[in-house]
Structures are given as structure tokens and as C-alpha cells.
Write a protein that holds these residues in place. Structure first.
Motif, PDB file in Angstrom:
ATOM      1  N   THR A 194      45.859  34.244  41.773  1.00 53.63           N
ATOM      2  CA  THR A 194      46.264  33.348  42.849  1.00 53.63           C
ATOM      3  C   THR A 194      47.759  33.044  42.844  1.00 53.63           C
ATOM      4  N   ASP A 195      48.306  32.673  41.698  1.00 53.28           N
ATOM      5  CA  ASP A 195      49.715  32.273  41.657  1.00 53.28           C
ATOM      6  C   ASP A 195      50.642  33.417  42.057  1.00 53.28           C
TER       7      ASP A 195
ATOM      8  N   ASP B 269      43.455  26.229  33.191  1.00 54.67           N
ATOM      9  CA  ASP B 269      43.850  26.703  34.523  1.00 54.67           C
ATOM     10  C   ASP B 269      43.026  27.933  34.852  1.00 54.67           C
TER      11      ASP B 269
ATOM     12  N   ALA C 216      43.076  30.910  36.920  1.00 54.01           N
ATOM     13  CA  ALA C 216      44.167  31.569  37.636  1.00 54.01           C
ATOM     14  C   ALA C 216      43.709  32.606  38.645  1.00 54.01           C
TER      15      ALA C 216
END
Lengths: 263, 263, 263, 263
Positions: B107-108, C44, C46
Motif C-alpha cells: 500500500t505505501d 503495521d 502493509a
């Protein structure tokens, strides 16, 4: 590198009148387009998902109707057999005897079919690699019959889905046998409707153009006047009115593929 | 339904001179054939099979060479990034930022790439369904950037093998994004040589014609002066001398597919 | 052939109190059963399916909570990192650094993780063969770090589905690395819910018993007080109240597998 | 939740003396271990890879030898049939009629087998999902015969490879039918040796323990005095001297699985 041949007709022989109307339509259309036609229809669907599925009129009645198609329209015929006992009567009427995909490793059936002297079309099993088909060819050739067609109709890809590995068309051609692409069975979703197979008619055109662009000898389509009411394989059958436009593209692509100068 | 664009170049930037020679060749060829060209080359191969594999000149030197290609040949550039920190410098030079297939769910990385405002090309992960790509599109669109390309490069099919499900080209186009077919990575055999990936260059032409016959927006090929000596992806790279003949067929098929009247 | 270790905890750190309650439960249960425990939780997520999915508290806050778990319950910790920049802070707190499956071929990440000197757990990519993992091992070992765990979590099998090839547990053990079976991710249906992954919690027990019967070094389970309300991976997480009964069977099977005299 | 039954014997009836020696060995071993035994051997291998492969003594001679096994050792018998015409003579001798995996959708064969009144064991096709087997069950039950066994023997996974999806054992049990795991065919590599199937005997023990840990009703093994000289399926057959140790582990695991209190 001869021009593409079309193998087409309804999944099953639902009745005589419908079968003859479809044959008449296909004969006229392919004559207009200048494309060779082999008429296909099954007299018995031997491996339907459910025991209550429609199966067809049976061998005797089915072969009678197919013989009438041949007499009336002067068309070569292909149909599938499921048992050695069917080969002799089928060979009386058919020009091409087809071995269903699930049966493509049944040695006795392949050998008995080969011994009929007819052209044999072997559908590649959903569980086979394209290079495995040389063994099916070897079984038939052991009878002295080398008139063999090989058909791609998709490979198992997870559950209730098939994928067409287009490399298989190139690999199977290395056997020297003409290669057919069965586009309408390739878009089946086997067992996808619980007690029936589903299908994705919307991809038949795309996959057919793709296969023809690679270079194949024949294209196999199930067609129907009204696919949504077909008694068998409706979800993956093509409506008759779509065929002309689809075939015009395909003929144009075939001409390029057959004279191609790339690799 | 605009004409097909070619994305081509060497797998990796091996050195400046070779990169410029390949760019010169491709520029001249595509100008002659009247086909749009985007130049591709990687400055760092971040996921080679083995730790000892060749990786390229690194980002700084690689982007310098790519900038030179652009200056000398006036070509749009595409290359892949592997880490958020690479996006800003890459966006200085590149026209299209590419997200590698293995990273297509990060995602990032997708969001940061989208925020660069550049065109983003996302390769579909070998582990994704074509309909899953709407989620990659959504991640990038969340930044307000809707200039997104989606690339098919094969799906996992058993071990050390990929299969191209040609239906994916149709399905991904339903997102509204242009769809690219990466024919040279699609014939990779990942890990197939033990400590390296192998490949099947002999099927690139067939699969490319097939994809173009379906209707795609771009074709992605890795090419090399001498693929057998390439430092990366040699087994699936095309030799320069084969390109002209292959592209002529492809352009002819593209014209049919783009004006097609079947389904 | 040491006894099985359990790696367990919630998918994500939802909040401090819940994380501590789960750790307390697991500590007490595994002490009672005499089974080694490593606590897992992600700070997190991700690579969630959708850009709007819950991701966790972030690295700084997440590592603070994990440090508290360690201080309060004296438990070794494992968590996953997604970027080289996370390795140094994570190594301050964690005992085992985990490489996510999608990133299992990213050379720089594996090398940087190896250089931390921590134990590294590499999840096998859904797109890799079990024998490919020797290359991941080689990348980490190039740093002089040979404390490596390999984890099976399923392989791509058609679309939106994974299959566990149990042979992989045997094959990966041939590297000499301890092998973990991640039963709760193995029953994921990636992307199966459109904008989220679905899962099949009902098969975790069966697959876990199967893997333990083959002989593995560790079992990896995501657990939750109320899986149906979990913010991440709920459909494949186990409810705490099921663990004791499941683990009793598993310990009994492990004892047989570890002293087994068949092949 | 009755104790596991072993179905074992040579792939093919190579000759009478060898068949009787294997039956004697298995009878003595299973009596000693207190495990139920069904003797299996094929009289005809109808779908060998190549036309020149060994096929067995044929039905008449094969059934004569099987009848002798039954008379001498008081063992229930299972063997496979490939054609409707074989059902009546086979039903005279066999206790369980087996439908080969490739034929698991052939409606007429399933119905005719069901009509024999014998117990029917249907091997799940390599191209079927586990939930598809309810349709095979429905075809047999349409005859009023509900004594049906379902056997897992692996699913197509790419080319020349099978994978066992252990979830299938749970899913097929939901039909209410006893479920068998055919461990020796599950490790076949179909067509993997070009003109023959290869196999991975080394994983039979691991996969068998795994399946038994899940909870199955029967385990199916092909065994031989000297697998490397077996005329059929040698690469995946077990040597007799390995059976005792393997079965001791398996019985211990079966006891845990059958009284299990997890899910």
C-alpha cells in the motif's frame, strides 16, 4: 499453413428440426465467408455434472439425425464417443471421431478409435501437459492411423476454473498433428454452478482471436439459436447472430498468422 | 482504441554504450514502423533469484544513463522502483514509474508512487486474480492520480512456471486503465534454473500476437543485442534482429483488433 | 527433533489492553501445557487488500506495546518488517524478525535483516516452490547470519485461493532450517471478499494436525478474543477458547512425529 | 469414528505367486497390528501413459487370482473397473468396485456400478473440487445404493505434478461418505518421465501421517516386494519392509485424531 477450418454446432442434438436449422445457418454463413465447416453435435452427454442433467437423444437416434445433416447439407461430421462399443456405428456416419478430454488417456478407447480408420480428434485432458499429448498420438499411431487432430480446451487452474495456456497450441503443433482450439469449452467453469457447469461466453471472442493469431488449424465453437435456453452448455455457447462479425475478424487474423514472418 | 504502444529495452542497464545503442535501434525501428515507443531499462534488479546475481549500476548512475537516452532520442522512459525512497529521484527522470509484480499489494509504495503525479504502471502480482487489480487502482487513485497502467505478466501455475490467462486482459480493461502485456516476463520460468530464473523466448511472438488480437494498449518486451550473453533475463529476451518481422505482424493484428466488430 | 513451539498472537496490535490480555492468556495456557511460546503481533499491515483497511498503530507505538508484552510476560517476540528502515528499531525490541511472503525475494531486505544478527523468519512466497527457499537462505547467510526459520503459508492455487502442499514441510527442512507452519494464513482466501481477504477458520485445526504429524518445528496461529470483530484477518483467526483442546491433540501428535520410526 | 482401515496391495497383478506373497505379508502384518485390511490389485491398467506400458493379466485371469487371494486369506477385495461390461464379472469377485479418477464424472459407469449393489469407491478426479464429489455421490445414490467411499488422490497443480489439498478430506466427509486417502497415487508425477509417470515415494509417509491426523476412514497404499522392479507405479510404491514402522506411527496418530477434542 492452410486456412482455418470451423468446427461448429450445438452442444447436444436437442431435436431434429433445431439441429437442421443450425446446420443450414452455418452452411450458408461459412459458404458466404469462404471458410471450411465441420458440423458438430453430441448424441449423448456422458459426463454431465449431475445425474438429472439432459443427455441427448442417444446414439441411434442421434446418428440418424447427423446422417440427415450430412445428406442435406453435404457437411463433414464430428461427434464424440464414450465407449468402444460406440465406435463402429459412429464410424458409419461420422468423418471425425472425437475422444472426450476426460478419456484422453484411455488406451483401449484410443486404439479402438484409431482402428476405425477415421480421423480422430483427441481433446487434451484438463489434467495433462501439452507435451503429454504425444503419448495419445502414439497410442493411435500404433494402429497405423496417423490422421489425428489435437484439441486444446483448457487446463485445470485451481477449483471450478480452467485456464488456456496458449503455449500449448505451439507445443502440440510440434507433434505434426493439426491443432484445434475449442474456445467454448475453454471458458467453462466446471461444476461452477453446483450441480452444473457454468461458463463465460463473453470471453469466447477474445480467446478465439488470440488462438488464431498464434496459428491454429481449426476453431471449435458450440453455437445455439438461443443459448440461454440451450439444454446443455448454454452459458458458454455462442448465439448464431454473433458468428458473422466474429468470424470476419478471425479470418483476417488467420491470414496474417498463416503468412507470418516473426517467430 | 488507440494504436498499440511498444515498451521495450534491455532488462538491466548493463552499461551506457549498450543502452544507447539499443535505444538508437529501437527509435529507428519504431519510427520506420510508425509505432509509439517507451524505453525501459532497470537500474537495479532488486529481487534476483540469488544473492550473487548481477543487479545493475544502481539508481544514481542508472538514472543518469536513462536521462541521456531521453536527451539523445527524445523517448519517454519507464523503469521500476522498489522502495519509497527511490520515487522522488526516479520521478525527476522517468515518465512512467513501474511497480514490480511482487510489490503490487504494498500500500505505501503504491500511494507514494501515486503522489509523485507520474503515470504509474502496476504489474499484476503472480499471486493475484485480474479482478484484484481494482484494489491496486484504488490505492493509487486515493492520491488523486488516475494515470494508471495495468500489466499482465503471468500467474503462478504450479511450481517454477507461469501461465498467461488471456481473459485477464479483458477483465483488467474493465477498470478503465490501459492494459499492457509483458510478453517477455510472461515466459519466465521463475527459479527454473535453480539459482536463476529460466525463460522460453520461443513463445514470446505467439503470446504477443495472441494478446494483441484480444486488444491491448501496450506490449512490453525485453530486448538485447545478444540475449545469450545478457547479464539478466537473457533466456526470455528477444534479439534485436527479430523485432521488425514480429512487429509487422503485430501491427497488422492490432489494426484488426482495434476496429473489431465481434465480441 | 525438539518439541514444537507455538508462535501466536493477534494479527494486528489493535490496542494495548487487548494485546496484553491475549499475551496473558497465551502465557498461562502454554505454561500449563508445557509448550514453548513466541508472541506475535503486527504493528503495521502493509499490504492489506484495500487502501481503506485497518493497518495498526504504526511502528513506534507498536514496538512500545510489544516491549511491554515482553517486560510483563517474559516472552520472546516476533513481528514483520516491510522496509529496510524498520529493521534497526525493530531489532531493538524483537527476538525474531519476520520477512513477509510477498517480500521473500527482495534481496536488500533479506540481507539487511540478516545483518541485524537477529533470528530471521522468512515466509515462503505464494509464488515460490519450496526448493526456491534455498535462495532466500543463501541471501541471509551471505551476511554470516545462519539463524533462519522458514515458514509455509500456502501456495497460489488458481484465483483467490491457496493450497498447502504438505511436501514443502519436508523439502524446506532439507535446508537445515527449522520449519514453521502458518496455519491461519494458509486458510486465507486472498482477495476473496472483493475488497478484503476472506478465510476458512474451520480448517485450521485439521491443517495444523496434519503439519505436526509430518514433523515441524513451530506452529503459527493468529488468535483473537472475538475473531468476528477483529480489525484484521478475523475470518482466519482462532478464538482463544478453542486453543486448549486443539493444542492437546497437537502435542500428542507432535510426540509421535518427533519419535517416529517410519519414513 | 471407527479405526482406520488399510487398503493395500500391488499396483497391478504381475503374476499369481507375487500377488499371493504380498497378500500373505499384508494379512500377517495387519493381524499383528490389529488393523483392518482390504486387498487391492488391478487386473488391467487402462490408462497408462504409453501404449507400450505393461497392463496386467486382463480381467478374467486377474479376477481368478483375486478370488484365490480371497479364498486363501479371507480378505475383502477392491479393484478398479474401466467399462460397464466389466462390472458384472467384477462384482462376482470383488467386495468394493473402484471408479478410476479420470472416469469419476462418467454418469453411466457410476450408475451401472451403483446398480451392482457393491460398495463403490470413487476416486476424485484430478480436475475436480472436493465439493464436486457430491454429484458423483448423487449419481450412485440414484440407483438406491448408498454404500459409497470417496478417495482423495491429488489435484492437478501446474503440469506433471499433483498437490494434495488436505481440506478436501474434511469437505468430502461432509457428504457422509467414508473418506480414503490414496497416498501412493497422490505422490505421482503424471507423465513426469516422458512416456511414463514418475513418483515420489519419499513423501508417502509424511502425507499419510498428515491425512490420518486430520481424520480419515481409510488409507490406500500401493506396495511391492521390490518397487524398483515393479511393472507399474514402482516410483510411488512402498517396499514391504517399511510398512510396519509407518503403520505403527499411523495407528497412534489415528487414535488421537478419532478421539480429538479440537476442531
Amino acid at each position: 499453413n492452410r486456412p482455418l477450418v470451423l468446427i461448429a454446432g450445438p452442444c447436444a442434438i436437442e431435436d431434429e428440426a433445431l439441429t437442421l436449422r443450425i446446420a443450414a445457418f452455418l452452411k450458408e454463413l461459412t459458404t458466404e465467408l469462404g471458410i471450411g465447416l465441420v458440423f458438430k453435435a453430441s448424441y449423448d452427454k456422458a459426463n454431465r455434472t449431475s445425474v438429472t442433467s439432459f443427455r441427448g437423444p442417444g446414439m441411434t437416434e442421434g446418428l440418424r439425425i447427423l446422417a440427415k445433416v450430412k445428406a442435406e447439407f453435404d457437411l463433414p461430421l464430428i461427434s464424440d464417443i464414450h465407449d468402444i462399443s460406440q465406435i463402429a456405428p459412429a464410424a458409419e456416419v461420422l468423418d471425425i471421431i472425437q475422444i472426450p478430454a476426460f478419456l484422453s488417456r484411455q488406451t483401449d478407447l484410443l486404439v479402438a478409435a484409431g482402428e476405425s480408420g477415421k480421423i480422430i480428434n483427441v481433446k487434451k485432458g484438463q489434467f495433462l501437459a501439452p507435451w503429454d499429448m504425444k503419448n495419445a498420438v502414439g497410442k493411435i499411431e500404433s494402429t497405423g492411423n496417423d490422421r489425428i487432430l489435437l484439441t486444446e480446451r483448457g487446463a485445470s487452474f485451481g477449483y471450478n476454473n480452467l485456464v488456456v495456456d496458449m503455449r500449448s497450441l505451439v507445443i502440440m503443433r510440434e507433434t505434426g498433428c493439426p491443432v484445434i482450439f475449442d474456445a467454448t469449452h475453454a471458458v467453462q467453469l466446471p461444476g461452477g454452478a453446483g450441480t452444473a457447469s457454468s461458463g463465460q461466453r463473453q470471453y469466447v471472442g477474445a480467446l478465439s482471436r488470440a488462438a488464431v493469431a498464434i496459428g491454429i488449424d481449426g476453431l471449435f465453437w458450440e453455437v445455439h439459436e438461443n443459448p440461454d435456453k440451450a439444454l446443455c452448455d448454454g452459458p458458454n455457447s455462442l448465439p448464431l447472430q454473433d458468428l458473422k462479425g466474429m468470424l470476419q475478424d478471425i479470418l483476417a487474423i488467420d491470414a496474417i498468422a498463416k503468412g507470418h514472418n516473426g517467430n
